[in-house]
Write an enzyme that holds these catalytic residues in place. Structure first.
Site, PDB file in Angstrom:
ATOM      1  N   GLU A   1      -3.973   8.161   7.478  1.00 24.15           N
ATOM      2  CA  GLU A   1      -4.383   7.117   7.140  1.00 24.15           C
ATOM      3  C   GLU A   1      -5.363   6.268   7.735  1.00 24.15           C
ATOM      4  O   GLU A   1      -6.450   5.717   7.839  1.00 24.15           O
ATOM      5  CB  GLU A   1      -4.589   6.889   5.933  1.00 24.15           C
TER       6      GLU A   1
ATOM      7  N   GLU B   1       2.044   1.615  -3.575  1.00 31.39           N
ATOM      8  CA  GLU B   1       0.909   2.132  -4.241  1.00 31.39           C
ATOM      9  C   GLU B   1       0.729   4.388  -4.173  1.00 31.39           C
ATOM     10  O   GLU B   1       0.593   4.175  -5.411  1.00 31.39           O
ATOM     11  CB  GLU B   1      -0.320   1.596  -4.046  1.00 31.39           C
ATOM     12  N   HIS B   2       1.633   4.708  -3.265  1.00 28.14           N
ATOM     13  CA  HIS B   2       1.282   5.826  -3.229  1.00 28.14           C
ATOM     14  C   HIS B   2       2.891   6.509  -3.390  1.00 28.14           C
ATOM     15  O   HIS B   2       1.813   7.524  -3.969  1.00 28.14           O
ATOM     16  CB  HIS B   2       1.198   6.132  -1.475  1.00 28.14           C
TER      17      HIS B   2
ATOM     18  N   HIS C   1       1.014  -0.962  -0.166  1.00 23.87           N
ATOM     19  CA  HIS C   1      -0.071   0.074  -0.069  1.00 23.87           C
ATOM     20  C   HIS C   1       0.704   1.219  -0.136  1.00 23.87           C
ATOM     21  O   HIS C   1       0.728   1.911  -0.486  1.00 23.87           O
ATOM     22  CB  HIS C   1      -0.772   0.032   1.214  1.00 23.87           C
TER      23      HIS C   1
END
Length: 417
Positions: free
Chosen positions: A125, A48-49, A45
């Site tokens: 997040e 991905e950022h 994840h």
């Protein structure tokens, strides 16, 4: 649907739909949180950022400005078993979308200062999810239901794991997991397959190697009751049981059963818990399926004094479908609901693009809409009873509760009363 495999193993799949006003292209990597070691939790994840934080010829601001200038979308998402980077634009701007995707995927810089900035963003997040109890209870359920397995962990990882990653960690993970045998280029809308293949060959044809296999098989489910006390106005609960894998022969019956139990306003649990008893605002059932395993469950947000009653209602409905299945009219209704949901959900190029990729990942072939419709129509009530008995076996239920129970004590007995 057309498919081409490049010499290095990258798969290119597309569906030409000239009548659609848009086109969507995605780069899918068969890599997600399932393929992470415990010390790597959240790295897929995080990566991905980072792909959107600048390349050798574009800054992060350049990337954002170029896609905004044509009214397009450039985004990504990470799942348990895949990651997707995609662009959606008008057909005239497809070359730009392809160039942006290829650039971020093959020439991202992963600059140290961007890593530190994004680390803070991801910690926020994670905190946001923990402050959203109707989301957080699902993460707590997963951790308890599949203890110790990568599929149980939150996709974003934890603040602790995210805080450890270095630039070398990201580059090493890319080298191991982002290999051509795990990459799909998928497109749908007003495009030409041969042009997509040409761009894919030019941008990704030089990638080499094969990804390392790191998954250790399916998790073992854990039945029981887990209570997490927290000062909230509502009590949030997930009650679940072992489910089915994506390709399971009973998948159509399982999806229909899920719709009947809690898949809409006409479903049994919505009608009984919300409409007749007024014990909840939000109530729904869910079916999560992966390559070799899955789970089925029910979420309800209610008050502390109604938790036992709500659990009793859920267990009662599960027992009823095990004994009786669905009435003829009810089965017909959920069949039409499932087919309608499918067709309405495929009106856009991005949904079509995703369908192509997921069919390849989970079935290794195109599963046509007509095939799915036949599978739905072919389900009989004896199939519903069969899959209900598979899913809701005695002693397999798991319950996770999050909230302020105001002194109410819950234990395994609530699943057997």
């Amino acid at each position: 649907m057309q498919a081409t495999r490049l010499p290095n193993g990258v798969r290119v799949l597309s569906e030409e739909l000239a009548e659609l006003p848009s086109v969507t292209v995605g780069i899918w990597v068969e890599n997600g949180s399932r393929y992470e070691r415990p010390d790597q939790a959240g790295i897929s994840h995080f990566l991905e950022h980072l792909f959107f934080k600048g390349t050798e010829r574009r800054t992060a601001a350049d990337i954002a400005e170029e896609i905004d200038a044509v009214g397009g979308v450039l985004n990504a998402f990470t799942g348990k078993e895949y990651t997707c980077y995609y662009g959606k634009v008008l057909p005239d701007h497809l070359p730009l979308a392809l160039d942006l995707l290829a650039d971020i995927f093959t020439h991202s810089r992963f600059a140290a200062e961007e890593i530190e900035r994004e680390r803070s963003v991801i910690v926020q997040e994670i905190s946001q999810v923990e402050d959203t109890p109707d989301d957080y209870v699902h993460e707590l359920f997963n951790l308890a239901f599949w203890p110790g397995h990568p599929l149980s962990r939150p996709i974003a990882g934890t603040a602790e794991s995210v805080g450890r990653f270095s630039r070398d960690d990201f580059l090493s993970f890319l080298d191991v997991r982002y290999r051509p045998d795990r990459i799909l280029i998928t497109g749908a809308g007003n495009l030409r397959h041969d042009e997509l293949v040409s761009v894919a060959a030019r941008s990704f044809g030089e990638l080499g190697g094969r990804a390392s296999l790191v998954d250790g098989g399916p998790p073992q489910p854990q039945a029981g009751v887990w209570v997490h006390e927290k000062g909230l106005e509502q009590v949030h609960l997930c009650l679940g049981a072992p489910g089915i894998a994506q390709g399971d022969a009973d998948r159509y019956a399982a999806h229909l059963l899920n719709l009947a139990i809690g898949g809409g306003m006409s479903s049994r649990l919505f009608q009984e818990i919300r409409e007749r008893r007024g014990k909840a605002y939000t109530v729904y059932s869910f079916l999560a399926s992966y390559l070799d395993v899955g789970y089925v469950g029910v979420y309800v947000g209610t008050s502390a004094e109604w938790v036992r009653e709500v659990v009793e209602v859920i267990r009662g409905e599960l027992g009823r479908v095990v004994r009786e299945g669905l009435a003829e009219a009810e089965l017909a209704r959920v069949k039409n609901q499932m087919k309608g949901n499918m067709l309405l959900g495929l009106e856009t190029s991005d949904s079509r693009m995703s369908r192509i990729a997921k069919n390849e990942i989970y079935f290794g072939r195109d599963v046509s809409i007509e095939e799915v419709a036949r599978g739905i129509d072919g389900v009989r009530n004896e199939d519903i009873v069969h899959v209900a008995k598979r899913l809701f076996r005695p002693g397999t239920l798991a319950l996770t509760v999050l909230g302020d129970l105001r002194g109410e004590k819950l234990n395994d007995q609530v699943l057997h009363e």
